[in-house]
Design a protein around this motif. Structure first.
Motif, mmCIF file in Angstrom:
data_model
loop_
_atom_site.group_PDB
_atom_site.id
_atom_site.type_symbol
_atom_site.label_atom_id
_atom_site.label_comp_id
_atom_site.label_asym_id
_atom_site.label_seq_id
_atom_site.Cartn_x
_atom_site.Cartn_y
_atom_site.Cartn_z
ATOM 1 N N VAL A 178 4.523 0.533 -7.098
ATOM 2 C CA VAL A 178 5.637 1.469 -6.944
ATOM 3 C C VAL A 178 5.531 2.132 -5.575
ATOM 4 N N GLU A 179 6.631 2.692 -5.096
ATOM 5 C CA GLU A 179 6.650 3.270 -3.754
ATOM 6 C C GLU A 179 5.766 4.499 -3.646
ATOM 7 N N GLU A 180 5.718 5.302 -4.704
ATOM 8 C CA GLU A 180 4.924 6.530 -4.667
ATOM 9 C C GLU A 180 4.020 6.595 -5.886
ATOM 10 N N ILE A 181 2.742 6.841 -5.659
ATOM 11 C CA ILE A 181 1.773 7.000 -6.744
ATOM 12 C C ILE A 181 1.595 8.489 -7.007
ATOM 13 N N ALA A 226 0.869 -1.173 0.000
ATOM 14 C CA ALA A 226 0.000 0.000 0.000
ATOM 15 C C ALA A 226 0.913 1.232 0.000
ATOM 16 N N PRO A 227 0.747 2.134 -0.953
ATOM 17 C CA PRO A 227 -0.296 2.152 -1.971
ATOM 18 C C PRO A 227 -0.018 1.137 -3.087
ATOM 19 N N LEU A 228 -1.087 0.705 -3.722
ATOM 20 C CA LEU A 228 -0.993 -0.243 -4.832
ATOM 21 C C LEU A 228 -2.014 0.162 -5.888
ATOM 22 N N LEU A 229 -1.539 0.423 -7.086
ATOM 23 C CA LEU A 229 -2.400 0.871 -8.184
ATOM 24 C C LEU A 229 -2.725 -0.316 -9.082
ATOM 25 N N THR A 230 -4.010 -0.563 -9.303
ATOM 26 C CA THR A 230 -4.421 -1.715 -10.101
ATOM 27 C C THR A 230 -5.568 -1.337 -11.043
ATOM 28 N N ILE A 231 -5.720 -2.128 -12.081
ATOM 29 C CA ILE A 231 -6.948 -2.158 -12.870
ATOM 30 C C ILE A 231 -7.419 -3.602 -12.840
ATOM 31 N N LEU A 232 -8.659 -3.797 -12.376
ATOM 32 C CA LEU A 232 -9.242 -5.132 -12.262
ATOM 33 C C LEU A 232 -10.356 -5.274 -13.291
#
Length: 369
Positions: A344-347, A326-332
Motif C-alpha cells: 500500500v502507498e502508506e503504512i 517501498a514501503p512494503l509490509l511483509t511477513i516472511l
C-alpha cells in the motif's frame, strides 16, 4: 508430552505418577516413506497430510533441524526440555523423568577452569552477568566469533562491568579443547566433565554453534542471540543486550529470518530517518505482541524487522520474489516457504496491527516463496 494420572494411595496423591507420550511429526518426502517409518513406532503420529499443523509446530518451537525432540507438560503446554535427544542419551532409563529445567546455578555448580589451569568454584559468578558460550575449534564461524568476543569481553571488563563468560566445548578431543581454550581469557567447564557440558546444552536447547546465551546476575536469560549482539555492537555500548522489539535487518542478524515467521517492513533507506521512523511505527505493536505472549510464558510468534536498501536486502527481495515497492509490509515464513505481502502507498500503525492480527488468526492467504 508429560502428564499425570491419579494415584492409588496417599503417597501417590502427594507425588502423582507421571506418564509419557510421544507424537511423531514427519519430514518425510512422501507418504510411503512416512508409513514405513511409522510402522516401527509404538507412539502417536501427526497424519502425514496435515502439513499445515506440522508447520505451526515447527514455528511455535523454533525447530531449525532434525531430529529434534521436545518435551512438554501436556497440562500446561509449556516446554519442559528443548533438547530431548541429549536427555535420552544421558538418561536412557528415565531416572530423572520428567526432565524439568533446573536453575543455572544448580547446573553450573562445580569447578571452572582458566587457561592458566587455575580452578575456581562456580560460586565466584555471584553478582555477575554471565555469557554461556557454546563453541568448538573445528567450527570456522566459532573461531571468527571468538576473536570478536575476546575484544568485547576486554571492553566490558575495562568498563567496570561484572561479566564472565563460560566456554562449553563441543570439541572432539581434549587436545583440541586445550588448544582452543588457550586463546580465551575467560572460564570453561572442564572438558572431562561431559555430564555438566551436556546438562548445559539441555538447559538451553542448543541446536547449533556458535551460540552465546547471556544471563542476568540471577541466572535468567537476557538473550539467546548473544552472537548477533556482539557482532552488531562491537563497542559493547548496549551490554547486556536486552532484546529490542524491532531490529534493523543486517548481515549478522539475517540468520534469524530462518527461526520462524518474521514481519519485515522494507523502506527507502535513501530517505534520511526513514528506517528510524519505521521502527517507531512498528515498535508499539511489537511490544504488545511480545508482552501478550510473555504473560503466557511463551515466545512471541513473530520477529520484527525494518529493512533498508543494501545488497543483503536486495538478495532477500530477489530470493522471495518481492515487488520493488517501498514501503512494503511483509511477513516472511522461510520454513513454510510462504510470504504475506501488504503493498500500500502508506503504512500506518492501524494497517500493521490489522496485518499482524490477521496473520495470527490465520486469515491471510500465503503466497509461495
Amino acid at each position: 508430552a508429560a502428564g499425570s494420572e491419579p494415584g492409588a494411595g496417599a503417597a501417590e496423591e502427594s507425588e502423582p505418577r507421571r506418564r509419557l507420550e510421544i507424537v511423531f511429526v514427519s519430514s518425510d518426502q512422501d507418504q510411503q516413506q512416512w508409513q514405513d517409518f511409522v510402522r516401527d513406532m509404538p507412539w502417536l503420529a501427526l497424519p502425514y497430510k496435515e502439513k499445515h499443523r506440522k508447520l505451526k509446530l515447527w514455528n511455535k518451537y523454533r525447530i531449525s533441524n532434525i531430529p529434534s525432540l521436545i518435551f512438554l507438560d501436556a497440562t500446561t503446554g509449556k516446554v519442559v526440555c528443548r533438547n530431548g535427544l541429549l536427555v535420552i542419551r544421558d538418561d536412557p532409563e528415565g531416572l530423572e523423568f520428567p526432565w524439568g529445567p533446573k536453575p543455572f546455578r544448580e547446573v553450573i555448580s562445580g569447578p571452572l577452569l582458566r587457561n592458566n589451569e587455575q580452578s575456581l568454584e562456580s560460586s565466584s559468578l555471584e553478582g555477575s552477568h554471565v555469557g554461556v558460550y557454546f563453541s568448538a575449534h573445528w567450527c570456522p564461524p566459532c573461531r571468527s566469533l571468538t576473536r570478536v568476543l575476546v575484544e568485547s569481553y576486554r571492553k566490558i571488563k575495562e568498563a567496570g562491568q561484572q561479566f564472565e563468560i563460560i566456554f562449553v566445548s563441543a570439541d572432539r578431543s581434549e587436545e583440541s579443547f586445550k588448544q582452543y581454550f588457550s586463546e580465551m581469557p575467560w572460564l570453561a567447564v572442564p572438558y572431562t566433565d561431559e555430564a555438566r557440558r551436556s546438562r548445559l546444552n539441555r538447559l538451553y536447547g542448543i541446536q547449533g554453534i556458535p551460540t552465546l546465551i547471556v544471563l542476568d546476575p540471577q541466572g535468567e536469560v537476557i538473550t539467546r542471540q548473544g552472537r548477533v549482539e556482539v557482532l552488531n555492537d562491537e563497542d559493547c555500548r548496549e551490554f547486556p543486550w536486552h532484546p529490542k522489539p524491532v531490529l534493523e535487518l543486517s548481515d549478522s542478524n539475517a540468520v534469524q529470518l530462518n527461526e520462524g515467521p518474521c514481519l519485515v517492513l522494507f523502506v527507502d533507506s535513501e530517505d534520511d530517518g526513514e528506517s528510524e521512523a519505521a521502527k517507531q511505527l512498528i515498535q508499539p505493536i511489537a511490544e504488545k505482541i511480545i508482552a501478550n505472549y510473555k504473560a503466557k510464558e511463551e515466545e512471541a510468534p513473530l520477529l520484527f524487522f525494518v529493512a533498508g536498501e543494501d545488497d543483503m536486502t536486495d538478495s532477500l527481495r530477489d530470493y522471495t520474489n518481492l515487488p520493488e515497492a517501498a514501503p512494503l509490509l511483509t511477513i516472511l515464513d522461510m520454513s513454510a516457504r510462504a510470504k504475506y505481502v501488504m503493498d500500500v502507498e502508506e503504512i500506518t500503525p492501524a494497517i500493521v496491527e490489522a496485518f499482524v492480527n490477521d496473520f495470527l488468526a490465520e486469515k491471510l492467504k500465503p503466497e509461495p516463496i
